[in-house]
Design an enzyme around this catalytic site. Structure first.
Site, mmCIF file in Angstrom:
data_model
loop_
_atom_site.group_PDB
_atom_site.id
_atom_site.type_symbol
_atom_site.label_atom_id
_atom_site.label_comp_id
_atom_site.label_asym_id
_atom_site.label_seq_id
_atom_site.Cartn_x
_atom_site.Cartn_y
_atom_site.Cartn_z
ATOM 1 N N ARG A 169 0.919 -1.061 0.045
ATOM 2 C CA ARG A 169 0.089 -0.052 0.029
ATOM 3 C C ARG A 169 0.944 1.166 -0.010
ATOM 4 N NH1 ARG A 169 -2.685 -3.267 -0.976
ATOM 5 N NH2 ARG A 169 -4.530 -4.058 -0.615
ATOM 6 N N SER A 247 -11.138 0.032 2.401
ATOM 7 C CA SER A 247 -10.349 -0.288 3.717
ATOM 8 C C SER A 247 -10.297 1.325 4.646
ATOM 9 C CB SER A 247 -9.298 -0.987 3.456
ATOM 10 O OG SER A 247 -9.594 -2.110 3.126
ATOM 11 N N GLU A 344 -5.429 4.249 6.018
ATOM 12 C CA GLU A 344 -4.983 3.973 4.546
ATOM 13 C C GLU A 344 -5.268 5.136 3.575
ATOM 14 O OE1 GLU A 344 -6.225 0.492 2.406
ATOM 15 O OE2 GLU A 344 -6.918 1.789 0.869
HETATM 16 C C1 LIG Z 1 -15.758 0.142 -1.940
HETATM 17 C C2 LIG Z 1 -14.235 0.502 -2.235
HETATM 18 C C3 LIG Z 1 -13.224 -0.698 -2.306
HETATM 19 C C4 LIG Z 1 -12.022 -0.654 -2.571
HETATM 20 N N1 LIG Z 1 -11.364 -1.739 -2.639
HETATM 21 C C5 LIG Z 1 -9.800 -1.532 -2.657
HETATM 22 C C6 LIG Z 1 -9.253 -2.755 -2.798
HETATM 23 O O1 LIG Z 1 -9.496 -3.891 -2.798
HETATM 24 N N2 LIG Z 1 -7.713 -2.419 -2.753
HETATM 25 C C7 LIG Z 1 -7.172 -1.223 -2.912
HETATM 26 O O2 LIG Z 1 -5.795 -1.319 -3.055
HETATM 27 N N3 LIG Z 1 -7.881 -0.188 -2.745
HETATM 28 C C8 LIG Z 1 -9.111 -0.404 -2.775
HETATM 29 N N4 LIG Z 1 -10.042 0.843 -2.730
HETATM 30 C C9 LIG Z 1 -9.227 2.011 -2.344
HETATM 31 C C10 LIG Z 1 -9.168 2.841 -3.948
HETATM 32 O O3 LIG Z 1 -10.101 2.369 -4.780
HETATM 33 C C11 LIG Z 1 -7.834 3.128 -4.648
HETATM 34 O O4 LIG Z 1 -7.062 3.575 -3.492
HETATM 35 C C12 LIG Z 1 -8.076 3.815 -5.797
HETATM 36 O O5 LIG Z 1 -6.932 3.683 -6.623
HETATM 37 C C13 LIG Z 1 -8.206 5.078 -5.685
HETATM 38 O O6 LIG Z 1 -8.375 5.884 -6.838
HETATM 39 P P1 LIG Z 1 -8.975 7.131 -6.920
HETATM 40 O O7 LIG Z 1 -8.980 7.839 -8.278
HETATM 41 O O8 LIG Z 1 -10.240 7.359 -6.492
HETATM 42 O O9 LIG Z 1 -7.780 8.236 -6.073
HETATM 43 P P2 LIG Z 1 -8.219 9.419 -5.095
HETATM 44 O O10 LIG Z 1 -8.992 8.784 -4.048
HETATM 45 O O11 LIG Z 1 -8.658 10.596 -6.005
HETATM 46 O O12 LIG Z 1 -6.776 9.702 -4.859
HETATM 47 C C14 LIG Z 1 -6.084 8.842 -3.807
HETATM 48 C C15 LIG Z 1 -4.577 9.358 -3.640
HETATM 49 O O13 LIG Z 1 -3.925 9.433 -4.929
HETATM 50 C C16 LIG Z 1 -3.479 10.448 -5.576
HETATM 51 N N5 LIG Z 1 -3.573 10.489 -6.965
HETATM 52 C C17 LIG Z 1 -4.710 10.235 -7.646
HETATM 53 N N6 LIG Z 1 -4.636 10.286 -9.000
HETATM 54 C C18 LIG Z 1 -3.256 10.636 -9.171
HETATM 55 C C19 LIG Z 1 -2.122 10.863 -10.189
HETATM 56 N N7 LIG Z 1 -2.809 10.932 -11.530
HETATM 57 N N8 LIG Z 1 -0.998 11.155 -10.135
HETATM 58 C C20 LIG Z 1 -0.499 11.225 -8.809
HETATM 59 N N9 LIG Z 1 -1.308 11.043 -7.797
HETATM 60 C C21 LIG Z 1 -2.562 10.928 -8.059
HETATM 61 C C22 LIG Z 1 -4.154 11.407 -4.874
HETATM 62 O O14 LIG Z 1 -3.750 12.787 -4.680
HETATM 63 C C23 LIG Z 1 -4.577 10.832 -3.588
HETATM 64 O O15 LIG Z 1 -3.382 11.191 -2.560
HETATM 65 C C24 LIG Z 1 -11.454 0.842 -2.375
HETATM 66 C C25 LIG Z 1 -12.389 1.889 -2.219
HETATM 67 C C26 LIG Z 1 -13.531 1.809 -2.486
HETATM 68 C C27 LIG Z 1 -14.558 2.945 -2.170
#
Ligand SMILES: Cc1cc2nc3c(=O)[nH]c(=O)nc-3n(C[C@H](O)[C@H](O)[C@H](O)COP(=O)(O)OP(=O)(O)OC[C@H]3O[C@@H](n4cnc5c(N)ncnc54)[C@H](O)[C@@H]3O)c2cc1C
Length: 353
Positions: A169, A247, A344
């Protein structure tokens, strides 16, 4: 490029974070091409925040304390096959693509490897940030390199998988903002080059508990993906109906000695040995459940009764309220097990300087 800015009102971010926290910013910039980024980078203030689909962030910016620096919404899309050799295929996917759409696209094209990561919400660009993982697989296993915009040097750069310093992570991207501030990212992830396999030419990862028994004798990558998608649907509350960010805490790693002591006291405690550092990984969900928080609700915030790692914002709770509920959970786990739970998701706090 679309710039959302209103001199009289702030931009409402409720629809840009899956916890649906009422939160606001002054300027939201939709980056839809690399040209937008080049154009904008010259005008860029020091501080900025990169937003994907907001499925892993807690935004602490109420109406009286909005975020005043720009938020960059990454919507740069495209995916292409770069090359293929024998059983290996190199694919480039841009950061603004939806992750699950990309996984489905790889399967439709008969490329295997990332099927265990089906149904994870969010963008492709955010996936390396915390090295997304599920059902025994991490995205870093299939990354060849990551193409970034370097805000410091104002150039597009390619980071090899090794340079990304992936771990459980985490990555160089997460570590850099931890050191320099969440509003001071050095890299914007533009696109990722994946090293995938011709479908079913790669050993499927089916050892994770609860998967094998649901698969036929000769499982395929597509079947595995559909089993995992179904399991996730049953286990995880849908953020559209129950606002959440997946999570809330990472699984803690503790020393062998500490694990042995705990195992004596709690013989049923689930654990796994981490090959890379010989530490013992404990299930955070189990700790939270045993601390009495599964299904517990306080006003508008609660722990899901389906999965104790998931906190739900039932109605417009503020980030402060959510974080103070999370602190109660951390304190209870600390008191019972002497283990510190780490949050997380990213916390975007408008008062952070
Ligand atoms: C129901 C649910 C289930 C999930 N299951 C999992 C799972 O099984 N495994 C897991 O690992 N995660 C899981 N997650 C967490 C999430 O899906 C991941 O962390 C995902 O990668 C976040 O993507 P996002 O575009 O929404 O990022 P955001 O929430 O918009 O951003 C997250 C972070 O990434 C940074 N970021 C975003 N885009 C970029 C970019 N292009 N360049 C640099 N930095 C960037 C942001 O600044 C921020 O710090 C889950 C979430 C939910 C709601």
């Amino acid at each position: 490029m679309n710039v959302q800015k209103n001199e009289n009102e702030f931009v409402d971010l409720r629809n840009y974070n899956s916890l649906k926290i009422p939160s606001y910013c002054k300027t939201l910039i939709h980056l839809s091409s690399v040209q937008d980024l080049l154009l904008f980078s010259n005008l860029l203030h020091d501080k900025k925040f990169i937003l994907g689909e907001g499925t892993n962030i807690i935004i602490d910016a109420p109406a009286e304390r909005p975020i005043l620096y720009p938020i960059l919404l990454n919507v740069i899309k495209n995916k292409t096959i770069l090359s293929s050799k024998k059983n290996i295929i190199y694919v480039r996917c841009f950061g603004g693509e939806n992750w699950n759409t990309f996984v489905n696209w790889t399967l439709e094209n008969n490329f295997g490897g990332i099927e265990n990561l089906i149904s994870i919400p969010g963008t492709v660009g955010a996936a390396p940030f915390q090295n997304i993982g599920a059902y025994g697989v991490e995205i870093s296993n299939f990354i060849s390199s990551v193409n970034v915009w370097d805000f410091k040097k104002k150039v597009i750069k390619t980071l090899t998988r090794k340079q990304c310093k992936f771990s459980y992570r985490s990555s160089i991207f997460k570590e850099q903002v931890k050191d320099d501030g969440i509003n001071n990212p050095r890299y914007l992830i533009l696109s990722i080059d994946f090293r995938l396999w011709k479908i079913d030419k790669y050993p499927l990862q089916i050892e994770y508990s609860g998967i094998k028994e649901k698969l036929p004798d000769k499982p395929t990558a597509k079947k595995l993906a559909s089993v995992i998608a179904k399991l996730r649907e049953q286990k995880l509350p849908n953020p559209n109906s129950y606002p959440n960010i997946g999570s809330f805490f990472i699984n803690p790693s503790i020393s062998v000695k500490k694990a042995q002591l705990l195992k004596k006291k709690f013989p049923e405690m689930p654990f796994s040995v981490q090959k890379e550092n010989s530490l013992i990984k404990i299930s955070a969900a189990w700790l939270i459940e045993k601390a009495g928080f599964r299904g517990k609700r306080e006003n508008n915030i609660g722990v899901s009764n389906r999965h104790s790692l998931i906190l739900i914002n039932y109605k417009n709770a503020s980030a402060k309220k959510i974080l103070s509920f999370a602190k109660e959970i951390q304190d209870a786990v600390m008191q019972k097990f002497n283990i510190q739970l780490t949050i997380e998701p990213t916390i975007l706090d408008s008062s952070e300087i």
